[in-house]
Design a protein around this motif. Structure first.
Motif, PDB file in Angstrom:
ATOM      1  N   MET A   1       0.821  -1.213   0.000  1.00 42.87           N
ATOM      2  CA  MET A   1       0.000   0.000   0.000  1.00 42.87           C
ATOM      3  C   MET A   1       0.854   1.262   0.000  1.00 42.87           C
ATOM      4  N   GLU A   2       1.953   1.210   0.776  1.00 35.96           N
ATOM      5  CA  GLU A   2       2.851   2.365   0.797  1.00 35.96           C
ATOM      6  C   GLU A   2       3.448   2.604  -0.588  1.00 35.96           C
ATOM      7  N   HIS A   3       3.827   1.524  -1.266  1.00 35.45           N
ATOM      8  CA  HIS A   3       4.382   1.650  -2.613  1.00 35.45           C
ATOM      9  C   HIS A   3       3.331   2.240  -3.557  1.00 35.45           C
ATOM     10  N   TRP A   4       2.087   1.792  -3.439  1.00 35.29           N
ATOM     11  CA  TRP A   4       1.025   2.286  -4.312  1.00 35.29           C
ATOM     12  C   TRP A   4       0.783   3.778  -4.056  1.00 35.29           C
ATOM     13  N   ARG A   5       0.819   4.185  -2.785  1.00 36.10           N
ATOM     14  CA  ARG A   5       0.586   5.606  -2.465  1.00 36.10           C
ATOM     15  C   ARG A   5       1.697   6.481  -3.043  1.00 36.10           C
ATOM     16  N   GLN A   6       2.914   5.964  -3.034  1.00 34.94           N
ATOM     17  CA  GLN A   6       4.018   6.729  -3.617  1.00 34.94           C
ATOM     18  C   GLN A   6       3.848   6.894  -5.120  1.00 34.94           C
ATOM     19  N   GLN A   7       3.277   5.879  -5.766  1.00 40.85           N
ATOM     20  CA  GLN A   7       3.076   5.926  -7.201  1.00 40.85           C
ATOM     21  C   GLN A   7       1.825   6.717  -7.591  1.00 40.85           C
ATOM     22  N   HIS A   8       0.882   6.903  -6.647  1.00 40.72           N
ATOM     23  CA  HIS A   8      -0.378   7.599  -6.928  1.00 40.72           C
ATOM     24  C   HIS A   8      -0.661   8.633  -5.829  1.00 40.72           C
ATOM     25  N   PRO A   9       0.181   9.651  -5.699  1.00 42.13           N
ATOM     26  CA  PRO A   9       0.006  10.634  -4.612  1.00 42.13           C
ATOM     27  C   PRO A   9      -1.285  11.430  -4.715  1.00 42.13           C
ATOM     28  N   GLU A  10      -1.886  11.461  -5.919  1.00 40.34           N
ATOM     29  CA  GLU A  10      -3.102  12.267  -6.086  1.00 40.34           C
ATOM     30  C   GLU A  10      -4.349  11.546  -5.591  1.00 40.34           C
ATOM     31  N   SER A  11      -4.272  10.240  -5.374  1.00 43.70           N
ATOM     32  CA  SER A  11      -5.446   9.467  -4.985  1.00 43.70           C
ATOM     33  C   SER A  11      -5.763   9.636  -3.503  1.00 43.70           C
ATOM     34  N   GLU A  12      -7.050   9.760  -3.177  1.00 41.48           N
ATOM     35  CA  GLU A  12      -7.473   9.895  -1.793  1.00 41.48           C
ATOM     36  C   GLU A  12      -7.862   8.551  -1.176  1.00 41.48           C
ATOM     37  N   LEU A  13      -8.011   7.515  -1.998  1.00 46.75           N
ATOM     38  CA  LEU A  13      -8.416   6.197  -1.510  1.00 46.75           C
ATOM     39  C   LEU A  13      -7.379   5.149  -1.880  1.00 46.75           C
ATOM     40  N   LEU A  14      -7.411   4.064  -1.156  1.00 47.31           N
ATOM     41  CA  LEU A  14      -6.471   2.966  -1.396  1.00 47.31           C
ATOM     42  C   LEU A  14      -7.131   1.879  -2.226  1.00 47.31           C
ATOM     43  N   PRO A  15      -6.345   1.130  -2.986  1.00 49.21           N
ATOM     44  CA  PRO A  15      -6.913   0.001  -3.729  1.00 49.21           C
ATOM     45  C   PRO A  15      -7.191  -1.175  -2.784  1.00 49.21           C
ATOM     46  N   ILE A  16      -8.048  -2.060  -3.212  1.00 53.87           N
ATOM     47  CA  ILE A  16      -8.321  -3.256  -2.423  1.00 53.87           C
ATOM     48  C   ILE A  16      -7.176  -4.251  -2.618  1.00 53.87           C
ATOM     49  N   ILE A  17      -6.603  -4.694  -1.530  1.00 55.47           N
ATOM     50  CA  ILE A  17      -5.558  -5.715  -1.564  1.00 55.47           C
ATOM     51  C   ILE A  17      -6.066  -6.907  -0.773  1.00 55.47           C
ATOM     52  N   LEU A  18      -6.156  -8.056  -1.416  1.00 51.63           N
ATOM     53  CA  LEU A  18      -6.702  -9.248  -0.764  1.00 51.63           C
ATOM     54  C   LEU A  18      -5.571 -10.072  -0.155  1.00 51.63           C
ATOM     55  N   PRO A  19      -5.522 -10.180   1.163  1.00 46.66           N
ATOM     56  CA  PRO A  19      -4.485 -10.993   1.798  1.00 46.66           C
ATOM     57  C   PRO A  19      -4.857 -12.480   1.729  1.00 46.66           C
TER      58      PRO A  19
END
Length: 248
Positions: free
Chosen positions: A1-19
């Motif tokens: 999730m941290e990696h995704w946020r770094q790649q998409h700083p403009e997004s206010e929501l997180l993607p769904i990640i299924l553990p």
């Protein structure tokens, strides 16, 4: 999730990640809680307890418990041949049934071999089988390989695996060499890696090696001799095909 946020700083929501936990342990079915909230001791009872439950972290993971599946169910799963073979090997890898089951999966081994990079994938599978299996498993694995590949392909696969063993031995030697001297550690790593490779190839080919002969191979300090045994092991049917004098 941290990696995704770094790649998409403009997004206010997180993607769904299924553990997902894939379990293949030797001690029975998975018994740990699957919800984080079950790890907390909640005070009170009834409605009060449920109010507390709403305030603790809520997190649930998916579980693929391979110990609860049989071979037929795993074979019937959708997915590429490599995935189904991996499930089977993980499920039965530390059971007494493995050696008996391996010949039943010969067609699946052949499908993996026929796929792109099939030989590289089989190296991973065989490496796992050689580490977790007993002598019967190693013999069965060798028989399956010779059923789906010609002798040259088997030799190339085992050579690739042996080279990985040797490289690992070199790395271990280098680590020890930090204290003993780099060159000395590198040489010890080469010798140990080559000796282990000889033993692993013999095991994969179903060649019986007694404790005395095993120690004889591991104790060898002449790289030229180990190289000679290594080349002979690739096509050996017995220990006398490898060692200059097995009785010694």
């Amino acid at each position: 999730m941290e990696h995704w946020r770094q790649q998409h700083p403009e997004s206010e929501l997180l993607p769904i990640i299924l553990p997902l936990v894939m379990y293949h342990g030797p001690d029975g079915a998975w018994s740990a809680p699957r919800r984080m909230e079950e790890l907390f001791e909640l005070p009170g009872e009834g409605e009060q307890r449920e109010r507390w439950r709403a305030l603790v972290p809520r997190f649930e993971y998916l579980l693929d418990d391979l110990t609860a599946e049989r071979a037929e169910a795993l074979l019937a799963r959708p997915g590429p041949p490599l995935a189904r073979l991996a499930w089977l090997v993980l499920c039965y890898g530390r059971t007494e049934e493995l050696a008996r089951k391996l010949p039943e999966w010969t067609a699946l081994f052949a499908q993996v071999q026929a796929a792109p990079e099939g030989s590289e994938h089989l190296v991973v599978v065989i490496r796992y089988l050689l580490w977790v299996g007993d002598k019967a498993t190693r013999r069965a694995a060798g028989q399956v390989l010779h059923s789906v590949m010609d002798a040259q392909q088997v030799e190339e696969l085992m050579r690739s695996y042996a080279e990985q063993l040797i490289e690992r031995g070199v790395r271990q030697g280098l680590k020890q060499g930090l204290e003993q001297g780099r060159e000395q550690g590198l040489e010890q790593g080469r010798l140990r890696g080559r000796a282990e490779a000889v033993l692993r190839i013999l095991a994969a080919r179903g060649v019986q090696v007694g404790n005395e002969e095993q120690q004889h191979i591991l104790a060898c300090t002449d790289l030229a001799t180990l190289d000679r045994w290594f080349d002979r092991a690739l096509n050996a049917t017995g220990l006398r095909d490898v060692l200059d004098d097995p009785a010694s």
